[in-house]
Design an enzyme around this catalytic site. Structure first.
Site, PDB file in Angstrom:
ATOM      1  N   ILE A  82      41.032  33.792  47.687  1.00 47.60           N
ATOM      2  CA  ILE A  82      39.747  33.225  47.263  1.00 47.60           C
ATOM      3  C   ILE A  82      39.731  33.261  45.744  1.00 47.60           C
ATOM      4  O   ILE A  82      40.045  34.292  45.137  1.00 47.60           O
ATOM      5  CB  ILE A  82      38.544  33.975  47.891  1.00 47.60           C
ATOM      6  CG1 ILE A  82      37.215  33.346  47.472  1.00 47.60           C
ATOM      7  CG2 ILE A  82      38.576  35.467  47.578  1.00 47.60           C
ATOM      8  CD1 ILE A  82      36.024  33.797  48.327  1.00 47.60           C
ATOM      9  N   GLU A 116      43.961  42.005  52.167  1.00 47.25           N
ATOM     10  CA  GLU A 116      44.536  43.047  51.316  1.00 47.25           C
ATOM     11  C   GLU A 116      44.330  42.621  49.871  1.00 47.25           C
ATOM     12  O   GLU A 116      44.366  41.422  49.563  1.00 47.25           O
ATOM     13  CB  GLU A 116      46.018  43.273  51.634  1.00 47.25           C
ATOM     14  CG  GLU A 116      46.853  42.057  51.428  1.00 47.25           C
ATOM     15  CD  GLU A 116      48.115  42.021  52.279  1.00 47.25           C
ATOM     16  OE1 GLU A 116      48.159  42.658  53.337  1.00 47.25           O
ATOM     17  OE2 GLU A 116      49.043  41.311  51.867  1.00 47.25           O
ATOM     18  N   ASN A 121      41.962  45.416  41.269  1.00 48.24           N
ATOM     19  CA  ASN A 121      41.139  44.193  41.179  1.00 48.24           C
ATOM     20  C   ASN A 121      39.676  44.529  41.496  1.00 48.24           C
ATOM     21  O   ASN A 121      39.148  44.224  42.562  1.00 48.24           O
ATOM     22  CB  ASN A 121      41.688  43.125  42.124  1.00 48.24           C
ATOM     23  CG  ASN A 121      41.052  41.757  41.870  1.00 48.24           C
ATOM     24  OD1 ASN A 121      40.042  41.648  41.173  1.00 48.24           O
ATOM     25  ND2 ASN A 121      41.632  40.720  42.444  1.00 48.24           N
ATOM     26  N   TYR A 128      34.101  42.002  47.870  1.00 50.02           N
ATOM     27  CA  TYR A 128      34.345  42.190  49.304  1.00 50.02           C
ATOM     28  C   TYR A 128      33.375  43.230  49.879  1.00 50.02           C
ATOM     29  O   TYR A 128      32.868  43.065  50.987  1.00 50.02           O
ATOM     30  CB  TYR A 128      35.788  42.632  49.535  1.00 50.02           C
ATOM     31  CG  TYR A 128      36.823  41.580  49.191  1.00 50.02           C
ATOM     32  CD1 TYR A 128      36.645  40.241  49.537  1.00 50.02           C
ATOM     33  CD2 TYR A 128      37.994  41.918  48.528  1.00 50.02           C
ATOM     34  CE1 TYR A 128      37.590  39.281  49.226  1.00 50.02           C
ATOM     35  CE2 TYR A 128      38.952  40.965  48.214  1.00 50.02           C
ATOM     36  CZ  TYR A 128      38.738  39.646  48.565  1.00 50.02           C
ATOM     37  OH  TYR A 128      39.688  38.698  48.251  1.00 50.02           O
TER      38      TYR A 128
HETATM   39  C1  LIG Z   1      36.438  37.861  42.796  1.00 54.87           C
HETATM   40  C2  LIG Z   1      35.875  36.442  42.616  1.00 54.87           C
HETATM   41  C3  LIG Z   1      36.435  35.551  43.711  1.00 54.87           C
HETATM   42  C4  LIG Z   1      34.340  36.513  42.728  1.00 54.87           C
HETATM   43  O1  LIG Z   1      33.832  35.181  42.691  1.00 54.87           O
HETATM   44  P1  LIG Z   1      32.339  34.865  42.206  1.00 54.87           P
HETATM   45  O2  LIG Z   1      31.984  33.493  42.624  1.00 54.87           O
HETATM   46  O3  LIG Z   1      32.237  35.176  40.760  1.00 54.87           O
HETATM   47  O4  LIG Z   1      31.513  35.936  43.037  1.00 54.87           O
HETATM   48  P2  LIG Z   1      29.952  35.848  43.397  1.00 54.87           P
HETATM   49  O5  LIG Z   1      29.207  35.292  42.240  1.00 54.87           O
HETATM   50  O6  LIG Z   1      29.790  35.175  44.717  1.00 54.87           O
HETATM   51  O7  LIG Z   1      29.585  37.393  43.502  1.00 54.87           O
HETATM   52  C5  LIG Z   1      29.232  38.028  44.709  1.00 54.87           C
HETATM   53  C6  LIG Z   1      29.175  39.524  44.445  1.00 54.87           C
HETATM   54  O8  LIG Z   1      30.488  40.029  44.171  1.00 54.87           O
HETATM   55  C7  LIG Z   1      30.417  41.067  43.173  1.00 54.87           C
HETATM   56  N1  LIG Z   1      31.149  40.622  41.966  1.00 54.87           N
HETATM   57  C8  LIG Z   1      31.636  39.382  41.722  1.00 54.87           C
HETATM   58  N2  LIG Z   1      32.273  39.365  40.536  1.00 54.87           N
HETATM   59  C9  LIG Z   1      32.175  40.615  40.013  1.00 54.87           C
HETATM   60  C10 LIG Z   1      32.641  41.219  38.825  1.00 54.87           C
HETATM   61  N3  LIG Z   1      33.321  40.519  37.885  1.00 54.87           N
HETATM   62  N4  LIG Z   1      32.374  42.521  38.618  1.00 54.87           N
HETATM   63  C11 LIG Z   1      31.702  43.256  39.542  1.00 54.87           C
HETATM   64  N5  LIG Z   1      31.213  42.719  40.715  1.00 54.87           N
HETATM   65  C12 LIG Z   1      31.468  41.423  40.941  1.00 54.87           C
HETATM   66  C13 LIG Z   1      28.951  41.257  42.870  1.00 54.87           C
HETATM   67  O9  LIG Z   1      28.444  42.250  43.757  1.00 54.87           O
HETATM   68  C14 LIG Z   1      28.365  39.903  43.217  1.00 54.87           C
HETATM   69  O10 LIG Z   1      27.007  39.933  43.525  1.00 54.87           O
HETATM   70  P3  LIG Z   1      25.911  39.944  42.313  1.00 54.87           P
HETATM   71  O11 LIG Z   1      26.342  38.915  41.319  1.00 54.87           O
HETATM   72  O12 LIG Z   1      24.641  39.644  43.033  1.00 54.87           O
HETATM   73  O13 LIG Z   1      25.987  41.335  41.732  1.00 54.87           O
HETATM   74  C15 LIG Z   1      36.223  35.874  41.206  1.00 54.87           C
HETATM   75  O14 LIG Z   1      35.966  36.858  40.232  1.00 54.87           O
HETATM   76  C16 LIG Z   1      37.674  35.429  41.079  1.00 54.87           C
HETATM   77  O15 LIG Z   1      37.999  34.259  41.347  1.00 54.87           O
HETATM   78  N6  LIG Z   1      38.543  36.367  40.665  1.00 54.87           N
HETATM   79  C17 LIG Z   1      39.975  36.022  40.460  1.00 54.87           C
HETATM   80  C18 LIG Z   1      40.709  35.757  41.768  1.00 54.87           C
HETATM   81  C19 LIG Z   1      40.725  36.973  42.674  1.00 54.87           C
HETATM   82  O16 LIG Z   1      40.808  38.116  42.255  1.00 54.87           O
HETATM   83  N7  LIG Z   1      40.668  36.714  44.009  1.00 54.87           N
HETATM   84  C20 LIG Z   1      40.747  37.769  45.002  1.00 54.87           C
HETATM   85  C21 LIG Z   1      42.170  38.007  45.416  1.00 54.87           C
HETATM   86  S1  LIG Z   1      42.898  36.562  46.192  1.00 54.87           S
END
Ligand SMILES: CC(C)(COP(=O)(O)OP(=O)(O)OC[C@H]1O[C@@H](n2cnc3c(N)ncnc32)[C@H](O)[C@@H]1OP(=O)(O)O)[C@@H](O)C(=O)NCCC(=O)NCCS
Length: 168
Positions: A82, A116, A121, A128
């Protein structure tokens, strides 16, 4: 979607999304280093394991903001990746993608999703946990380059509430 943030539409991805998907993956060092062929396979119906690949596009555009891929062998599934483009992060896009995927998985009689993730991260781990995944195990030095533990997580889909994320 949270109030005040732009809306996003969640939709199944097709092979025509491949280049956008690769561009997003290349901008995110935490994503698995899949080859172009592996990303293509995730978008190609009929390849095994069976996969669901959903993308999020900002309302009123066709620009891909992020995507998620789940592999499944009902009743089990695995969230394989994701990723949200940096400019669209922290706007609820990953949460919306997961909600749509979870609804689709339930529809296909899938009851459990595993994943996993690298132990370092923290954004992904926080996300998650927020989505309802629970840590089940740790695999020591599972990842290479750099060496690192994997945290294994699981969610039972009947435990998370079905939502009505728009899905076209
Ligand atoms: C992890 C990732 C997918 C989150 O996507 P996102 O669209 O920003 O997430 P959301 O806005 O839906 O956040 C949902 C919740 O996740 C948590 N969260 C998301 N990003 C966060 C961050 N940088 N730090 C802490 N908590 C975080 C929070 O609890 C958040 O809820 P809140 O904003 O109400 O506090 C994004 O940071 C990403 O693409 N990271 C790089 C790729 C990656 O690591 N993928 C996973 C492994 S394949």
């Amino acid at each position: 979607m949270r109030p005040g943030s732009p809306g996003f539409r969640i939709r199944p991805m097709t092979v025509s999304d491949l280049d956008s998907m690769l561009a997003i993956a290349a901008s995110l060092p935490e994503m698995p280093r899949w080859s172009r062929e592996a990303y293509l396979a995730a978008l190609t119906p009929g390849t095994l394991p069976q996969r669901i690949a959903f993308g999020a596009v900002a309302t009123g555009t066709e620009a891909l903001a992020g995507f998620a891929v789940v592999g499944m062998v009902p009743p089990e599934s695995e969230l394989e990746c994701i990723g949200i483009a940096p400019v669209f992060q922290r706007q609820g896009v990953a949460k919306a993608l997961w909600n749509a995927l979870a609804n689709e998985l339930r529809r296909r009689q899938v009851t459990e999703t595993l994943l996993e993730v690298r132990a370092s991260n923290q954004p992904a781990l926080s996300m998650y946990q927020k989505l309802g995944f629970r840590e089940t195990a740790r695999r020591l030095r599972y990842y290479a380059d750099p060496p690192e533990d994997a945290i294994l997580m699981q969610i039972r889909l009947k435990e998370c509430a079905a939502t009505d994320v728009p899905h076209t």
